[in-house]
Design a protein around this motif. Structure first.
Motif, PDB file in Angstrom:
ATOM      1  N   LEU A  70       0.644  -1.278  -0.059  1.00 33.99           N
ATOM      2  CA  LEU A  70       0.145  -0.082   0.006  1.00 33.99           C
ATOM      3  C   LEU A  70       0.683   1.170   0.073  1.00 33.99           C
ATOM      4  N   LEU A  71       1.964   1.112   0.450  1.00 31.80           N
ATOM      5  CA  LEU A  71       2.893   2.400   0.558  1.00 31.80           C
ATOM      6  C   LEU A  71       3.025   3.208  -0.744  1.00 31.80           C
ATOM      7  N   GLY A  72       3.053   2.464  -1.895  1.00 36.55           N
ATOM      8  CA  GLY A  72       3.022   2.920  -3.148  1.00 36.55           C
ATOM      9  C   GLY A  72       1.869   4.013  -3.627  1.00 36.55           C
ATOM     10  N   TYR A  73       0.822   3.872  -3.023  1.00 35.14           N
ATOM     11  CA  TYR A  73      -0.104   4.798  -3.193  1.00 35.14           C
ATOM     12  C   TYR A  73       0.218   6.360  -3.014  1.00 35.14           C
ATOM     13  N   MET A 116       8.103   1.290  -4.388  1.00 37.19           N
ATOM     14  CA  MET A 116       8.305   2.054  -5.925  1.00 37.19           C
ATOM     15  C   MET A 116       7.547   1.217  -6.971  1.00 37.19           C
ATOM     16  N   MET A 117       7.793  -0.197  -7.089  1.00 34.05           N
ATOM     17  CA  MET A 117       7.275  -0.815  -7.966  1.00 34.05           C
ATOM     18  C   MET A 117       5.820  -0.761  -7.863  1.00 34.05           C
ATOM     19  N   GLN A 118       5.272  -1.183  -6.798  1.00 34.01           N
ATOM     20  CA  GLN A 118       3.698  -0.661  -6.757  1.00 34.01           C
ATOM     21  C   GLN A 118       3.211   0.844  -6.982  1.00 34.01           C
ATOM     22  N   ALA A 119       3.798   1.745  -6.847  1.00 29.87           N
ATOM     23  CA  ALA A 119       3.544   3.085  -7.057  1.00 29.87           C
ATOM     24  C   ALA A 119       3.600   3.122  -8.806  1.00 29.87           C
ATOM     25  N   ILE A 120       4.288   2.338  -9.387  1.00 28.87           N
ATOM     26  CA  ILE A 120       4.176   2.455 -10.856  1.00 28.87           C
ATOM     27  C   ILE A 120       3.157   1.565 -11.483  1.00 28.87           C
ATOM     28  N   TYR A 121       2.852   0.428 -10.686  1.00 32.73           N
ATOM     29  CA  TYR A 121       1.828  -0.268 -11.077  1.00 32.73           C
ATOM     30  C   TYR A 121       0.558   0.533 -11.069  1.00 32.73           C
ATOM     31  N   MET A 159       2.656  11.924 -14.413  1.00 33.80           N
ATOM     32  CA  MET A 159       2.797  10.296 -14.776  1.00 33.80           C
ATOM     33  C   MET A 159       1.408  10.082 -15.556  1.00 33.80           C
ATOM     34  N   VAL A 160       0.387  10.611 -15.392  1.00 38.68           N
ATOM     35  CA  VAL A 160      -1.046  10.600 -15.577  1.00 38.68           C
ATOM     36  C   VAL A 160      -1.574  11.323 -16.713  1.00 38.68           C
ATOM     37  N   ASP A 161      -1.507  12.588 -16.238  1.00 39.11           N
ATOM     38  CA  ASP A 161      -2.371  13.765 -17.018  1.00 39.11           C
ATOM     39  C   ASP A 161      -1.437  14.056 -18.210  1.00 39.11           C
ATOM     40  N   SER A 162      -0.113  14.090 -18.234  1.00 41.21           N
ATOM     41  CA  SER A 162       0.721  14.298 -19.245  1.00 41.21           C
ATOM     42  C   SER A 162       0.528  13.527 -20.387  1.00 41.21           C
ATOM     43  N   ALA A 167      12.509   8.686  -3.904  1.00 37.04           N
ATOM     44  CA  ALA A 167      13.674   9.465  -4.744  1.00 37.04           C
ATOM     45  C   ALA A 167      13.494   8.829  -6.208  1.00 37.04           C
ATOM     46  N   PHE A 168      13.200   7.309  -6.117  1.00 35.00           N
ATOM     47  CA  PHE A 168      13.333   6.589  -7.574  1.00 35.00           C
ATOM     48  C   PHE A 168      11.998   6.517  -7.988  1.00 35.00           C
ATOM     49  N   THR A 169      10.937   6.663  -7.832  1.00 41.63           N
ATOM     50  CA  THR A 169       9.779   6.677  -8.334  1.00 41.63           C
ATOM     51  C   THR A 169       9.593   7.403  -9.541  1.00 41.63           C
ATOM     52  N   LEU A 170       9.834   8.819  -9.407  1.00 41.35           N
ATOM     53  CA  LEU A 170       9.694   9.684 -10.783  1.00 41.35           C
ATOM     54  C   LEU A 170      10.686   8.915 -11.860  1.00 41.35           C
ATOM     55  N   PRO A 171      11.948   8.880 -11.591  1.00 46.02           N
ATOM     56  CA  PRO A 171      12.659   8.471 -12.807  1.00 46.02           C
ATOM     57  C   PRO A 171      12.551   7.106 -13.377  1.00 46.02           C
ATOM     58  N   ILE A 172      12.324   6.245 -12.348  1.00 47.38           N
ATOM     59  CA  ILE A 172      11.825   4.976 -12.960  1.00 47.38           C
ATOM     60  C   ILE A 172      10.736   4.958 -13.797  1.00 47.38           C
ATOM     61  N   GLY A 173       9.705   5.798 -13.214  1.00 46.96           N
ATOM     62  CA  GLY A 173       8.306   5.717 -13.439  1.00 46.96           C
ATOM     63  C   GLY A 173       8.494   6.589 -15.151  1.00 46.96           C
TER      64      GLY A 173
END
Length: 741
Positions: free
Chosen positions: A132-135, A501-506, A145-148, A453-459
């Protein structure tokens, strides 16, 4: 196009979606412990729920039902025709059941491999909070990551094309994706919600799915029960029963797999996923890396006795002492504190790895570095342009305009409150229960910082190039250096730092799918949240049940059918990075410090390919050479074996090179459906066989008829695990004399 009057969160959505989520979660966790772990894809649920949804729309009563004890709350079991928005939300729930729960590896490792207890509530909270942390991170970055429109998420285009025919984006982004969506010609595309007319003598795609499902279901009884040898033919092991060298060369799981092959869909798709959904050029890159690794690097390292390689098995993910025996982990861990014991380590000595395992770590280092070089050289300019445009938010495409016009956004505070609650529960899991998980408060915050820190670049990489580097090695290193000697702290930090981080990307990917399909954002949020909690609970419950009921689970010698290949690799990693630590493995005190040069090799490896592509632009095939895929394609070894790669590669080349070129129309209409039917048939057949045949057996009973084909192909190759150094004594293996060596 959008019709905001279409109902989305309906009785049909919850009924079919939660059922799909529960079924996929159970099947995928059930298969996770098997010798060939198979993942049932959400595409199977996507196909099956379409006729079920239409059946419910035709048969359910339309009268509204009131909630008892409420002030006028009511709902309709049948609000009208089954629509695409309901189907998308059902698929999102199915995705929740198919994605897996990484923290379950910790539960398995503790109970089945370390043979220690873990508090069920602590384990449950760990599982839920890491998922749940990725939410929180998804809520923070969804604007970019979504609107753009510059973040377009390539895998979603396949789903979009299945759901809707008219979405121009899915047919215009690139030739690469057009090949997946149809066959390069718009009029040959087919969508699930487009009426498909059955040709005379032919079948619709749904009919084809059920035909493949029935055949797969019926056939799997052969390799699963009647003739397990079919899952991994290793003819050389049968012919040369007394030769260590011959079995090292021919064993499908424990050796080089020369001449080994499998007639079992689980063998083909268990580790690398279905080959039918992988582009032909990617398959060729993977197989090139596989051949280079297994037939060049590993033999050179082994037969030159690098790092005393001959004292250990040729192919193994285990950890050993200097004498070639299994590493005495119990001596190196203090039984009271479950921490590193320096006195015990001085007795046992440093950890030794097979040459295969050493080189796989080296390639892991190289792949991580090569991804960034490859992205900068081949996609740097476009990636920079897309990122700057997304940040500036200068352009609003038709999807964003429609979403903002027709639907309320999810309030930011929803994500913030959920993030705070999840972090609080993470503190309760790690600091409560006597500190059983070993991770201190600052470790939780550091893991959150790494993940954030890694969610945005990896995303951004994932959203624009579909390349998704993992952080498991980085997180293991960080906590291994800062807080060594604690295996549970290491794996818990890795799970919080990597999986969130992976969950955030999912979540962001699913939000983008909902964005394309015009799903109300609040409905998406509720479905994702409920699906995650429900799926995580069932993954955890299934794991706890299997660990409690199957004798000798995860012991490959005593119970080869349930040998938990992924969990055994996870266990070895916990010893390497958590117990002994990176300083004594890959640092100044380690035997394998030279493996760090692989970082530099990976950093430089893409440069010659890029230079060649610029010097010879007319040779288009050069750009299809993908160094990160070549290096990283073999990272499923371990736990995968040579037989898995050969079977996967042959089937993939057959379908995505030969059939794709010669029978493109058939390929475009049937390949994904066939893959889903094969996966689903195998899964249901295995579960039925387990409950009908295996659950009634005692610990010493045989599963299946007793004859020479009853033994799995890999276990006709027992000598492949033997060392070949002089004087090394291992049970079941011949002792090599100095003269023989």
């Amino acid at each position: 196009m959008d019709d905001p009057t279409l109902p989305a969160l309906t009785f049909r959505t919850w009924t079919l979606g939660l059922t799909s989520c529960l079924v996929l979660a159970f099947l995928n966790q059930f298969f996770g412990y098997r010798q060939n772990p198979l993942s049932v894809p959400p595409l199977a649920a996507q196909l099956v729920t379409l006729p079920l949804g239409r059946l419910m729309a035709a048969k359910l009563p339309k009268k509204k039902v009131k909630f008892p004890g409420t002030a006028g709350w009511e709902f309709s079991m049948n609000p009208g025709p089954f629509n695409v928005k309901e189907h998308v939300l059902i698929t999102i729930l199915a995705n929740s059941g198919a994605n897996g729960v990484y923290a379950v590896h910790i539960v398995t490792m503790m109970r089945a491999l370390y043979h220690r207890s873990i508090h069920p509530l602590a384990a449950f909270l760990l599982s839920q909070t890491t998922q749940l942390l990725g939410y929180g991170w998804a809520g923070i970055f969804r604007k970019f990551m979504v609107d753009s429109p510059y973040m377009w998420w390539p895998p979603n285009l396949i789903q979009v094309a299945l759901f809707r025919f008219s979405l121009s984006l899915a047919l215009s982004r690139s030739v690469y994706d057009q090949r997946f969506l149809c066959d390069g010609r718009q009029h040959n595309c087919r969508a699930l919600h487009e009426k498909e007319v059955r040709r005379r003598g032919g079948t619709t795609r749904l009919q084809f799915f059920f035909v493949v499902f029935a055949i797969s279901f019926a056939y799997y009884i052969v390799p699963n029960y009647l003739f397990p040898f079919a899952s991994a033919f290793s003819i050389g092991c049968v012919i040369w029963k007394g030769s260590v060298l011959a079995q090292q060369l021919t064993s499908g799981y424990r050796g080089l797999g020369i001449g080994a092959f499998g007639l079992d869909w689980a063998t083909i798709s268990s580790y690398l996923g279905t080959p039918i959904a992988t582009p032909g050029h990617a398959i060729l890159n993977v197989m090139a890396g596989f051949v280079l690794f297994l037939y060049v690097l590993v033999p050179i390292a082994y037969w030159t006795d690098s790092y005393h390689a001959k004292r250990f098995p040729l192919i193994s993910s285990g950890v050993f002492d200097g004498a070639g025996h299994r590493y005495d982990t119990a001596t190196v861990i203090n039984p009271k504190t479950f921490q590193f014991n320096p006195e015990g380590y001085s007795k046992v000595g440093p950890i030794h790895l097979s040459p295969f395992f050493v080189l796989s770590y080296g390639l892991n280092f190289a792949t991580l570095a090569a991804i960034f070089t490859h992205i900068i050289l081949f996609h740097g300019r476009s990636l920079w342009d897309q990122t700057t445009q997304a940040v500036k938010n200068q352009k609003m495409d038709v999807h964003t305009r429609l979403m903002r016009k027709n639907y309320e956004r999810v309030p930011e505070w929803w994500f913030g409150v959920l993030l705070l609650i999840t972090i609080a529960l993470a503190f309760a899991a790690c600091l409560g229960f006597g500190g059983q998980l070993q991770l201190p408060w600052w470790g939780i915050l550091l893991a959150c910082a790494v993940s954030f820190a890694f969610t945005l670049p990896i995303g951004i990489l994932t959203a624009t190039t579909n390349v998704q580097p993992g952080l498991n090695i980085i997180t293991e290193m960080i906590i291994g250096y800062t807080y060594p000697g604690r295996p549970l702290a290491n794996v818990s930090f890795k799970t919080y730092g990597y999986v969130s981080m992976m969950q955030a990307i999912y979540f962001l990917s699913d939000f983008k799918l909902g964005h394309y399909m015009k799903i109300p954002p609040k409905s998406m949020f509720v479905v994702q949240l409920v699906g995650t909690v429900v799926a995580t609970s069932l993954y955890f419950g299934t794991s706890w049940w299997l660990l409690s009921t199957i004798p000798n689970i995860c012991d490959s010698e005593k119970n080869p059918l349930w040998d938990c290949p992924n969990d055994n690799v996870f266990y070895s990693a916990s010893i390497i990075w958590g117990v002994v630590g990176p300083v004594r493995m890959f640092g100044r005190l380690g035997l394998y410090s030279k493996q760090n040069w692989w970082f530099l090799a990976g950093l430089l490896a893409p440069i010659p390919v890029w230079v060649s592509s610029r010097m010879f632009p007319e040779r288009k095939w050069i750009k299809l050479i993908n160094v990160p895929v070549i290096l990283g394609g073999v990272l499923m070894m371990p736990p995968a074996g040579a037989v898995n790669y050969w079977s996967w590669g042959v089937v993939g080349i057959l379908f995505n090179v030969v059939i794709y070129k010669r029978y493109k129309k058939w390929w475009s209409q049937h390949t994904y459906v066939m893959s889903a039917g094969l996966d689903t048939g195998v899964a249901f057949s295995a579960v039925l066989a387990y409950f009908a045949l295996q659950t009634w057996l005692g610990p010493n009973d045989e599963y299946g008829p007793i004859w020479w084909g009853h033994v799995d192909g890999s276990y006709n190759c027992d000598l492949a695990k033997c060392p070949t150094a002089a004087g090394v004594v291992v049970d079941g293996c011949p002792v090599v004399s100095g003269l023989d060596a």
